[in-house]
Structure formats: structure tokens, C-alpha cells
Design an enzyme around this catalytic site. Structure first.
Site, PDB file in Angstrom:
ATOM      1  CE1 TYR A 179      -3.254  -2.985   1.012  1.00 27.93           C
ATOM      2  CE2 TYR A 179      -4.451  -0.890   1.123  1.00 27.93           C
ATOM      3  CZ  TYR A 179      -4.464  -2.431   0.959  1.00 27.93           C
ATOM      4  OH  TYR A 179      -5.658  -3.021   1.181  1.00 27.93           O
ATOM      5  CE  LYS A 210       2.673 -18.193  -2.035  1.00 28.44           C
ATOM      6  NZ  LYS A 210       1.658 -19.073  -2.003  1.00 28.44           N
ATOM      7  CG  ASP A 259      -1.025 -20.286  -0.464  1.00 29.84           C
ATOM      8  OD1 ASP A 259      -0.517 -20.430   0.506  1.00 29.84           O
ATOM      9  OD2 ASP A 259      -0.733 -21.060  -1.530  1.00 29.84           O
ATOM     10  CG  ASP A 317      -7.662  -5.216   1.892  1.00 29.83           C
ATOM     11  OD1 ASP A 317      -8.714  -4.616   2.430  1.00 29.83           O
ATOM     12  OD2 ASP A 317      -7.515  -5.280   0.372  1.00 29.83           O
ATOM     13  CG  ASP A 321     -12.988  -8.053   2.476  1.00 29.85           C
ATOM     14  OD1 ASP A 321     -12.888  -6.869   3.226  1.00 29.85           O
ATOM     15  OD2 ASP A 321     -13.471  -7.412   1.088  1.00 29.85           O
TER      16      ASP A 321
HETATM   17  C1  IPM Z   1     -10.127  -1.904   3.832  1.00 30.95           C
HETATM   18  C2  IPM Z   1     -10.281  -1.125   2.771  1.00 30.95           C
HETATM   19  C3  IPM Z   1      -9.391  -0.312   2.327  1.00 30.95           C
HETATM   20  C4  IPM Z   1      -8.030  -1.137   2.435  1.00 30.95           C
HETATM   21  C5  IPM Z   1      -9.536   0.367   0.982  1.00 30.95           C
HETATM   22  C6  IPM Z   1     -10.901   1.272   0.832  1.00 30.95           C
HETATM   23  C7  IPM Z   1      -8.451   1.275   0.402  1.00 30.95           C
HETATM   24  O1  IPM Z   1     -10.516  -2.193   1.721  1.00 30.95           O
HETATM   25  O2  IPM Z   1     -10.088  -0.863   5.057  1.00 30.95           O
HETATM   26  O3  IPM Z   1     -10.209  -3.112   4.104  1.00 30.95           O
HETATM   27  O4  IPM Z   1      -7.706  -1.713   1.308  1.00 30.95           O
HETATM   28  O5  IPM Z   1      -7.410  -0.957   3.418  1.00 30.95           O
HETATM   29 MG    MG Z   2     -10.604  -4.205   2.813  1.00 34.21          MG
END
Ligand code: IPM
Ligand code: MG
Length: 361
Positions: A146, A195, A227, A251, A255
């Protein structure tokens, strides 16, 4: 007591979910005798529209001077918004990265657990869910891909894009220490995800994490390739206590972890620096497709506000009250659209906030 909170509603559903979190905080204030004072700050697309940049110096300064920050979400439709086709440093997400870096919020804590009430919304089979799961993802937030050098240019007549992944040992050590500290207060298990079969940064990650582990003999450390971790999360989520990982892996895995809780609308997060200062935001994005419809799930933001009470203000009892109120409302059958299942009552964003606020005691 009086607390100054910088509030960043942001884009998409951000303003709606932040409004509900403030409602709940205000109720906490009433019941427990605290005053929460909010200063609204623009960030993301709304800041681009107003000032031409996703985060102004003044906005960053307001956040820095406050006791903590409450954030909704930033960004428009990826690939299809007026904020997408601009220079990378002028996109809404760049504001988010700039505030994370500017406030040195290197430790992102994302708890994922399954409310028994939401077992129906969990996409996993019952035999996989077992007794449920309760994990914390500790994601490094100010390094890695990032924040590495990035550019797109023509090399020998071929368009070429470059992103770089860098970590130094100090960045790894400080997030590892946070992960082990949290593990000490939980089931004392850290799974460090990397990784290391491919990446140099992951090899250094492993080495430093092992060094840190020597100071926490009670904590069991295991290493897992990213993975494999993605697979284990849907095969046996109950095995995890604290997952420690770098920015990009965190990240993606957060999710995935959020979805097995029933909905990404349930996952709160806290981003902290070395001290008690933090920025609290749901782990999900701005969901522009459902913005303004009063159907978004405000629970992740409300639970993020509870994390603020606990981690930044040391108000454990108040944080417990918010978490208990969420649980109570879910057990009464109220559900926003994303977590709705047969036999439950479908409620709007506003109603969900009202119900949770009513249950604060
Ligand atoms: C998160 C989001 C952010 C990230 C995006 C919006 C840049 O997906 O906070 O997980 O990737 O960190
Ligand atoms: Mg995210």
C-alpha cells in the site's frame, strides 16, 4: 467525562452508518454521564469535490488533535466513478491511506466472531461452523504494498506498472508485539500469515515474529502461508485466535473472515498507533450501490464505536453495554437486508440504530 471525536462520514453509505453510531454513542453518554463532542471532517470523494484533494492538511490536523476518530467509509464505484480516473494520490482511497499514515495507525484490529443468532446467515455448513469461531485479525496497516513506490510507465514500448512491497524489521516487530499482547488476553494463540515460500519480505516477517515470540512463552505461535490460510478460514475457522499478517494479506483475509460472520456489515475495526489513539471504522467499504437507501447495516460501525470506548477511552463497561445491545437486538430478530433470513424482521439502517440505542442500559 468529555471526549472530542473527529467524525468522518465519507462517501456512499458512510454518512448513514456514522449517523447511527453517533446515535448509539449519544445514548451511552446519556446513560453513563459522558459527553461526546463531534467535529465533522471531510475525507474521500466528498473532500475531492469540496477541495480537490481527498484529505486536506486541516482535516488531518483536526483528526490528530481529537481524542479519537470515527470513520464511515470512502470511495466510489471502482472503475466507474468521477473519482476513479484521476492520479492515484487524488483518489478517495488515497485520503484513507494518508490519514492512516499521517496518524501512524499501524495496527489494525479486526475481530470476527459468529453470533449464534446469525448462524443462518453464515454461508458455511453447520458441521464446519461447529461451536462457532472468535478470532481477531491483526493487520499491519502502514507498510507493504500500500505504501511502496508505485508507478506506471512505458518500458521498451510496453506499458508497465510497478508496485513495491517493503517491510523493515521495526515495522514487523511493533505489529507482532501488538498481536502477542492481544493474544495474552485471549486464547494465547497467534497464527502468523505470510508467503515465505516466495517473498523476501515474508521471510523477514517470520524471523522477526519468531524473535518477538520468545518474549511470550505462554503464547503458541504457528506460521501459515496465506493461500492455506484463505482455505483454512472456510474449512476450520474455529482454529484461529489471533491472525497476524501484513497489510495486503490482512485486507483480503479480513473480507473473507467477515463474510463467514454472516455479512461484511458485521465486522468492526480499530486502527491504533503506539498510544491509545485510534481511528474506528467498519471493515467494509462505501457500498455506493446502496447509498442513501437506508438499507445498509450499521452494526459494524456501531461495534467500531464500542471498540473506541474500550481501547481509546478505557470505558469497558460502556463498550460491553453496546455489544450487549447489539446482541439483544439480534436475538429479538431484527435484521438489516444483508443478514436477513426467513422468519426475521427486516429493518432499515435507521431502525437498527434506534433499536440498538434503545437497548443501551
Ligand atoms: C479496508 C479497505 C481499504 C483497504 C480500501 C478502501 C483502500 O478495503 O479498510 O479494508 O484496502 O485498506
Ligand atoms: Mg478491505
Amino acid at each position: 467525562m468529555k471526549y472530542q471525536i473527529a467524525v468522518i462520514p465519507g462517501d456512499g453509505i458512510g454518512p448513514e452508518i456514522v449517523r447511527e453510531a453517533k446515535k448509539v454513542l449519544d445514548k451511552v453518554g446519556q446513560v453513563y454521564g459522558h459527553e461526546f463532542e463531534y467535529t465533522e471532517v471531510l475525507m474521500g470523494g466528498v473532500s475531492i469535490d469540496a477541495y480537490g484533494v481527498p484529505l486536506t492538511e486541516e482535516a488531518l490536523e483536526t483528526a490528530r488533535k481529537s481524542d479519537s476518530v470515527l470513520l464511515g467509509a470512502v470511495g466510489g464505484n471502482v472503475g466507474n466513478s468521477r473519482w476513479y480516473d484521476v492520479a492515484p494520490n487524488l483518489r478517495p482511497e488515497a485520503g484513507l491511506l494518508a490519514i492512516r499514515k499521517g496518524l501512524n495507525l499501524f495496527a489494525n484490529i479486526r475481530p470476527a466472531y459468529l453470533y449464534q443468532e446469525l448462524a443462518e446467515a453464515c454461508p458455511l455448513k453447520k458441521e464446519i461452523i461447529g461451536d462457532g469461531f472468535d478470532m481477531v485479525i491483526m493487520r499491519e496497516l502502514t507498510g507493504g504494498l500500500y505504501f511502496g513506490e508505485r508507478y506506471t510507465k512505458e518500458v521498451d514500448g510496453v506499458m508497465t506498472a510497478v508496485d513495491t512491497l517493503t517491510y523493515n524489521e521495526n515495522e514487523i516487530r511493533r505489529i507482532a508485539v501488538k498481536a502477542f499482547d492481544i493474544a495474552m488476553k485471549r486464547r494465547k494463540k497467534v497464527t502468523s500469515v505470510d508467503k515465505a515460500n516466495v517473498l523476501d519480505s515474508s521471510r523477514l516477517w517470520r524471523k522477526v515474529v519468531e524473535e518477538v515470540a520468545k518474549d511470550y512463552l505462554e503464547v503458541t505461535l504457528t506460521h501459515m502461508l496465506v493461500d492455506n490460510c484463505a482455505m483454512q478460514l472456510v474449512m476450520n475457522p474455529g482454529q484461529f485466535d489471533v491472525i497476524l499478517t501484513e497489510n495486503m494479506f490482512g485486507d483480503i483475509l479480513s473480507d473473507e473472515a467477515s463474510m463467514i460472520t454472516g455479512s461484511i456489515g458485521m465486522l468492526s475495526s480499530a486502527s491504533m498507533n503506539e498510544s491509545k489513539f485510534g481511528m474506528y471504522e467498519p471493515s467494509h467499504g462505501s457500498a455506493p450501490d446502496i447509498a442513501g437507501k437506508d438499507i445498509a447495516n450499521p452494526i459494524a460501525t456501531i461495534l467500531s464505536a464500542a471498540m473506541m470506548l474500550r481501547y481509546s477511552f478505557d470505558l469497558d463497561q460502556e463498550a460491553d453495554a453496546v455489544e450487549a445491545a447489539v446482541k439483544k437486538v439480534l436475538s429479538q430478530g431484527a435484521r438489516t437486508a444483508d443478514i436477513w433470513s426467513e422468519g426475521c424482521e427486516k429493518v432499515s439502517t435507521t431502525q437498527m440504530g434506534d433499536r440498538i440505542a434503545e437497548c443501551i442500559e
